[in-house]
Write a protein that holds these residues in place. Structure first.
Motif, PDB file in Angstrom:
ATOM      1  N   ASP A 199       0.830  -1.195   0.000  1.00 32.36           N
ATOM      2  CA  ASP A 199       0.000   0.000   0.000  1.00 32.36           C
ATOM      3  C   ASP A 199       0.871   1.253   0.000  1.00 32.36           C
ATOM      4  N   THR A 200       0.480   2.235  -0.812  1.00 27.23           N
ATOM      5  CA  THR A 200       1.181   3.517  -0.858  1.00 27.23           C
ATOM      6  C   THR A 200       0.168   4.634  -0.649  1.00 27.23           C
ATOM      7  N   TRP A 201       0.680   5.866  -0.646  1.00 24.25           N
ATOM      8  CA  TRP A 201      -0.180   7.019  -0.445  1.00 24.25           C
ATOM      9  C   TRP A 201      -0.735   7.550  -1.754  1.00 24.25           C
ATOM     10  N   GLY A 202      -0.805   6.691  -2.757  1.00 20.50           N
ATOM     11  CA  GLY A 202      -1.555   6.985  -3.973  1.00 20.50           C
ATOM     12  C   GLY A 202      -0.851   7.886  -4.955  1.00 20.50           C
ATOM     13  N   GLU A 203      -1.655   8.484  -5.820  1.00 18.50           N
ATOM     14  CA  GLU A 203      -1.185   9.348  -6.892  1.00 18.50           C
ATOM     15  C   GLU A 203      -0.158  10.349  -6.380  1.00 18.50           C
ATOM     16  N   GLU A 204       0.966  10.462  -7.097  1.00 22.27           N
ATOM     17  CA  GLU A 204       2.088  11.348  -6.766  1.00 22.27           C
ATOM     18  C   GLU A 204       2.935  10.840  -5.599  1.00 22.27           C
ATOM     19  N   TYR A 205       2.452   9.843  -4.847  1.00 24.01           N
ATOM     20  CA  TYR A 205       3.188   9.334  -3.692  1.00 24.01           C
ATOM     21  C   TYR A 205       3.342   7.811  -3.769  1.00 24.01           C
ATOM     22  N   LEU A 206       3.524   7.288  -4.957  1.00 27.31           N
ATOM     23  CA  LEU A 206       3.623   5.837  -5.135  1.00 27.31           C
ATOM     24  C   LEU A 206       4.912   5.282  -4.543  1.00 27.31           C
ATOM     25  N   ALA A 207       5.904   6.139  -4.313  1.00 28.05           N
ATOM     26  CA  ALA A 207       7.166   5.681  -3.720  1.00 28.05           C
ATOM     27  C   ALA A 207       7.137   5.742  -2.198  1.00 28.05           C
ATOM     28  N   PHE A 208       5.983   6.106  -1.620  1.00 31.69           N
ATOM     29  CA  PHE A 208       5.906   6.300  -0.179  1.00 31.69           C
ATOM     30  C   PHE A 208       4.813   5.429   0.425  1.00 31.69           C
ATOM     31  N   SER A 209       5.217   4.637   1.420  1.00 29.88           N
ATOM     32  CA  SER A 209       4.289   3.759   2.122  1.00 29.88           C
ATOM     33  C   SER A 209       4.290   4.037   3.618  1.00 29.88           C
ATOM     34  N   THR A 210       5.472   4.177   4.207  1.00 30.56           N
ATOM     35  CA  THR A 210       5.607   4.471   5.634  1.00 30.56           C
ATOM     36  C   THR A 210       6.571   5.634   5.787  1.00 30.56           C
ATOM     37  N   ILE A 211       6.044   6.794   6.142  1.00 33.38           N
ATOM     38  CA  ILE A 211       6.843   8.017   6.248  1.00 33.38           C
ATOM     39  C   ILE A 211       7.113   8.304   7.720  1.00 33.38           C
ATOM     40  N   SER A 212       8.372   8.567   8.047  1.00 30.35           N
ATOM     41  CA  SER A 212       8.746   8.853   9.427  1.00 30.35           C
ATOM     42  C   SER A 212       9.522  10.169   9.485  1.00 30.35           C
ATOM     43  N   LEU A 213       9.967  10.530  10.683  1.00 31.44           N
ATOM     44  CA  LEU A 213      10.705  11.775  10.894  1.00 31.44           C
ATOM     45  C   LEU A 213      12.176  11.477  11.162  1.00 31.44           C
ATOM     46  N   TYR A 214      13.049  12.304  10.616  1.00 34.21           N
ATOM     47  CA  TYR A 214      14.493  12.119  10.750  1.00 34.21           C
ATOM     48  C   TYR A 214      15.155  13.441  11.123  1.00 34.21           C
ATOM     49  N   LEU A 712      -5.776   7.692 -26.607  1.00 37.62           N
ATOM     50  CA  LEU A 712      -4.344   7.899 -26.433  1.00 37.62           C
ATOM     51  C   LEU A 712      -3.923   7.279 -25.108  1.00 37.62           C
ATOM     52  N   LEU A 713      -2.874   6.476 -25.120  1.00 36.34           N
ATOM     53  CA  LEU A 713      -2.404   5.784 -23.923  1.00 36.34           C
ATOM     54  C   LEU A 713      -0.959   6.184 -23.642  1.00 36.34           C
ATOM     55  N   TYR A 714      -0.715   6.697 -22.416  1.00 38.07           N
ATOM     56  CA  TYR A 714       0.616   7.143 -22.027  1.00 38.07           C
ATOM     57  C   TYR A 714       1.107   6.237 -20.901  1.00 38.07           C
ATOM     58  N   PRO A 715       1.987   5.281 -21.222  1.00 41.95           N
ATOM     59  CA  PRO A 715       2.347   4.225 -20.256  1.00 41.95           C
ATOM     60  C   PRO A 715       3.128   4.705 -19.044  1.00 41.95           C
ATOM     61  N   ASP A 716       3.803   5.843 -19.132  1.00 44.39           N
ATOM     62  CA  ASP A 716       4.660   6.287 -18.033  1.00 44.39           C
ATOM     63  C   ASP A 716       4.061   7.434 -17.231  1.00 44.39           C
ATOM     64  N   ASP A 717       2.798   7.759 -17.480  1.00 46.39           N
ATOM     65  CA  ASP A 717       2.204   8.922 -16.833  1.00 46.39           C
ATOM     66  C   ASP A 717       1.039   8.547 -15.933  1.00 46.39           C
ATOM     67  N   GLY A 718       0.804   9.407 -14.924  1.00 50.77           N
ATOM     68  CA  GLY A 718      -0.299   9.236 -14.002  1.00 50.77           C
ATOM     69  C   GLY A 718      -1.440  10.174 -14.329  1.00 50.77           C
ATOM     70  N   HIS A 719      -2.094  10.669 -13.283  1.00 46.62           N
ATOM     71  CA  HIS A 719      -3.326  11.432 -13.469  1.00 46.62           C
ATOM     72  C   HIS A 719      -3.142  12.751 -14.219  1.00 46.62           C
ATOM     73  N   PRO A 720      -2.161  13.591 -13.875  1.00 39.64           N
ATOM     74  CA  PRO A 720      -2.102  14.901 -14.537  1.00 39.64           C
ATOM     75  C   PRO A 720      -1.402  14.925 -15.894  1.00 39.64           C
ATOM     76  N   LEU A 721      -0.848  13.797 -16.340  1.00 36.25           N
ATOM     77  CA  LEU A 721      -0.087  13.744 -17.600  1.00 36.25           C
ATOM     78  C   LEU A 721       0.996  14.826 -17.609  1.00 36.25           C
ATOM     79  N   THR A 722       1.923  14.739 -16.673  1.00 36.24           N
ATOM     80  CA  THR A 722       2.976  15.750 -16.555  1.00 36.24           C
ATOM     81  C   THR A 722       4.255  15.381 -17.301  1.00 36.24           C
ATOM     82  N   GLY A 723       4.348  14.165 -17.836  1.00 40.15           N
ATOM     83  CA  GLY A 723       5.534  13.797 -18.599  1.00 40.15           C
ATOM     84  C   GLY A 723       5.695  14.697 -19.811  1.00 40.15           C
ATOM     85  N   VAL A 724       6.936  15.001 -20.167  1.00 39.89           N
ATOM     86  CA  VAL A 724       7.197  15.933 -21.267  1.00 39.89           C
ATOM     87  C   VAL A 724       6.610  15.425 -22.575  1.00 39.89           C
ATOM     88  N   HIS A 725       6.820  14.154 -22.895  1.00 44.91           N
ATOM     89  CA  HIS A 725       6.273  13.610 -24.134  1.00 44.91           C
ATOM     90  C   HIS A 725       4.755  13.536 -24.091  1.00 44.91           C
TER      91      HIS A 725
END
Length: 761
Positions: A199-214, A712-725
């Motif tokens: 499980d992650t924190w969804g759109e824009e945060y797919l690389a984040f599952s457990t966030i802590s403080l450092y 149109l299908l953009y394989p590397d993009d998420g909701h806002p279609l922010t990829g340059v191509h």
């Protein structure tokens, strides 16, 4: 030969080759994205400024970043462009935060930058002091203000921040790999396998599952980085937005159970405020935080937080309504010692008395837009109807109010905050020689982005505009291009306070025959079009189209009561608002529902939802439609979206109600659609899954009218279609698709022409 500009009505034709040349030209316009104001040693009245810019690099498929620097004399209110020194911290990459004195900077550099591992760098004016690898301590460091809030200690030796724990990055093996067998007893199951979902924190945060403080400690010769929160605590919630108050840390948590919801663009979701007492001076293991009870004040959400300098207080921004994804906000001062809360600004619950009245505080990323140049002054930006206003707020002692006398609209004093001049974005704020210096970016659909300094004394502020590209021929061309267009505002208070930003050609003012026009519909629905600069929208203008950006009832920035009037009525009231203004402006015949033959509709997310509804409910009004990641079926979106609570709130239902959800969805009108439709989908979209748009495309092809639909299908993009191509392709495909609809089928490519001569391309 390329077609020339027509004097009246739709020009002769838009060719793919000229469209691509035009996009490349417009994409070269850089946009200021980040800025830093730093102190100049030995000069109390001076500042050194650095601004980072980005522009799409089509050939490299990346955002090209560069920066410019300048010297500011705060007392004189002047600025001089400087050559960029190699010792200046790179504000264009990573997460950069300056210390309270503005003489030190910390920068978090992600893995892969120049081929290196993730690292933390400490900088001064003389250059980089040290670089510390952090990839063995924690995972990625989020840069978005919704979860991040890098904090310096008063002595500027330590930094507290949020980051993903290492557990997210640990290698996961196949169940049959050596070392991944069951352990811990006869009844223990296998460890997590290589294919199991995390499980992650969804759109824009797919690389984040457990966030802590450092905490990074720079007091020793070798910097040390440690975790501040016990693992047992972060097993159940993630920690975000830390605020360091001496030795205590305030932070906000989001629970992990039952599943992690998406948090991007959803700043009104309920959360909890915690305090970690006595952070420093403890060399033992991290200790457990304490929950801060805000229920007595009716507060269920903290969407932004920043320390009030030199005090033991934090400024909290809290959502008025946590049932919607974006809301008006109240502002409080919280005393970390006594726990006392004092309101300093309240968003009015009722509709503003007049269009010019203060509607409240409305923002998606409030933490990034809050600045304390001194303990008694806050500088912030907020949506104000179809514009972004800059405010200076006094937070001294006094009774809270919804429009206090000490709330000063800076942008009004600068005579540059209106809808026609574009949108403000605060980059940094500093105080020198008794002057508050605001470094801001400003640009609009018909105005190239510029960097502006606002120098605020006790009286009305003066404005010094700093154009760092005055000698750049490419940007002189951009100014000449923008000068061919103008922006105007039409208000329709009788239609739930709907407003329309019209972007048109100056040469066509008063023309009897209308140019091809695109109705632009924002998503949300609680968002707003504020006339911000957009490469895509300027491209559509230059390609021969005019634009109507509609802020329908329920848009953000028009008052809390207006916002709360839309949930439960989507697909009806917002649709009616759009059609009402098209009737009133003469684009659609009220009696017959017929459009003028050159009217298009364009929207993403909820804007795509609206576009589908409009082409289904009013099938003869539009010549074609372009939908980006549209919501088509609320029932299936409830199960698949990373924000299922959005579906329930906007549909106005308390739980799963298949009949009500289907009744609100545009799919019910698919057999009525006649307009050719282009559907663009990011295949990594977690907000509105691609299955939504696929279903609309297939249903259109199979419908009674066998609608001319393209996908149109953009394989590397998420909701806002922010990829340059993806951005470039979708803009080009939309322009050519609309041009084709004017002349027949899309491949005919007839109907519009670039508003440029061949030699200008």
């Amino acid at each position: 030969m390329e077609p020339a500009v027509g004097a009246d009505g739709p020009p002769a034709g838009l060719a793919p080759a000229s469209a691509v040349k035009l996009w490349r030209k417009i994409a070269a316009i850089p946009v200021p994205c980040r800025g830093l104001l730093s102190a100049v040693p030995g000069d109390e009245g001076a500042l050194h400024g650095t601004v980072a810019f980005e522009a799409p690099d089509l050939d490299g498929n990346k955002k090209a970043a560069f920066q410019r620097s300048f010297f500011v004399d705060a007392a004189a209110g002047t600025a001089t462009e400087l050559p960029l020194s190699s010792g200046v911290v790179d504000a264009a990459q990573g997460v950069v935060r300056h210390s309270p004195s503005r003489q030190r900077y910390v920068r978090f550099v992600p893995a892969g930058t120049k081929g290196g591992a993730a690292r933390l760098e400490l900088w001064t004016h003389a250059g980089m002091l040290c670089s510390t690898p952090v990839h063995k301590v924690h995972g990625q460091v989020p840069g978005d203000a919704q979860v991040q809030n890098v904090q310096w200690s008063a002595d500027e030796t330590k930094v507290v921040y949020a980051a993903e724990t290492l557990a997210r990055g640990r290698e996961r093996k196949h169940l049959w790999d050596e070392g991944n067998e069951a352990g811990g007893g006869a009844n223990a199951g296998p460890r997590r396998g290589a294919f199991e979902n995390v499980d992650t924190w969804g759109e824009e945060y797919l690389a984040f599952s457990t966030i802590s403080l450092y905490e990074a400690d720079f007091s020793a010769a070798a910097p040390a980085v440690r975790c501040l929160v016990p693992d047992a605590f972060t097993q159940h919630q993630s920690c975000t937005m830390p605020v360091l108050i001496d030795e205590d840390v305030l932070f906000v948590t989001y629970p992990h159970a039952p599943v992690r919801p998406g948090i991007a663009y959803y700043n009104a979701r309920p959360n909890e405020l915690w305090v970690l007492r006595g952070r420093a001076g403890r060399e033992c293991m991290p200790h457990h935080p304490q929950l801060v009870d805000l229920s007595a004040h009716g507060v269920r959400n903290v969407s932004a937080m920043v320390r009030r300098p030199t005090t033991r207080e934090a400024l909290l921004v809290t959502a008025v309504n946590t049932a919607v994804h974006a809301s008006g906000s109240d502002m409080w001062l919280y005393d970390v010692d006594s726990g006392a809360m004092r309101a300093v600004l309240r968003t009015p619950r009722q509709a503003p008395a007049a269009p010019g009245a203060f509607p409240g505080i409305f923002s998606f990323t409030a933490t990034a837009e809050l600045f304390f140049p001194d303990p008694d002054t806050v500088v912030m930006s907020s949506l104000r109807r179809s514009a972004v206003a800059l405010y200076r707020l006094g937070v001294g002692e006094g009774d809270p109010a919804t429009a206090p006398e000490d709330l000063w609209e800076i942008s009004s004093g600068a005579d540059a905050g209106s809808h026609t001049q574009g949108t403000w974005k605060v980059l940094d704020v500093a105080r020198r020689a008794g002057v508050v210096v605001v470094l801001a970016a400003r640009g609009g659909t018909t105005a190239r982005p510029r960097v502006t300094l606002l120098c605020l004394g006790a009286a009305k502020p003066g404005v010094r505009s700093i154009d760092l590209f005055a000698k750049d021929a490419a940007l002189e061309w951009a100014d000449a291009l923008c000068s061919r267009y103008c922006t105007s505002l039409d208000a329709f208070p009788q239609h739930h306070n709907t407003e329309v930003l019209r972007h048109t050609r100056r040469a066509r003012a008063g023309a009897a025959r209308r140019a091809p026009t695109i109705v632009v519909l924002h998503g949300g629905p609680h968002a707003a079009d504020t006339n911000a600069f957009s490469h895509q929208l300027l491209f559509y203008l230059a390609a021969g189209f005019e634009l109507l950006s509609v802020n329908y009832g329920g848009s953000l920035g028009f008052g809390q009561s207006s916002l709360e009037g839309l949930p439960g009525h989507i697909g009806r009231r917002d649709v009616e608002d759009v059609m009402a203004v098209l009737y009133d402006l003469g684009y659609v015949n009220r009696a017959t529902g017929e459009g003028n033959g050159c009217l298009f509709v364009y929207g993403g997310s909820h804007g795509g939802f609206l576009s589908a509804h409009l082409t289904g409910q009013y099938p003869r009004a539009f010549s074609a439609a372009s939908l980006r990641n549209p919501v088509i079926c609320l029932l299936s979106n409830l199960d698949l979206s990373d924000i299922p609570d959005w579906t329930l709130a906007e549909a106005g239902v308390a739980g799963r109600d298949p009949e009500a959800l289907c009744r609100t969805s545009p799919m019910q009108y698919v057999n009525a659609v006649r307009a050719p439709t282009l559907v663009a989908l990011g295949l990594k979209d977690h907000r509105v899954p691609p299955s939504q748009g696929r279903a609309w495309y297939r249903a259109l092809k199979r419908s009674e009218h066998a609608v001319d639909a393209r996908l149109l299908l953009y394989p590397d993009d998420g909701h806002p279609l922010t990829g340059v191509h993806a951005q470039a392709d979708y803009a080009l495909q939309t322009a050519l698709f609309f041009a084709g609809a004017l002349g027949g089928r899309p491949e005919d490519l007839a109907g519009t022409a670039p508003a440029l001569l061949p030699e200008e391309l």
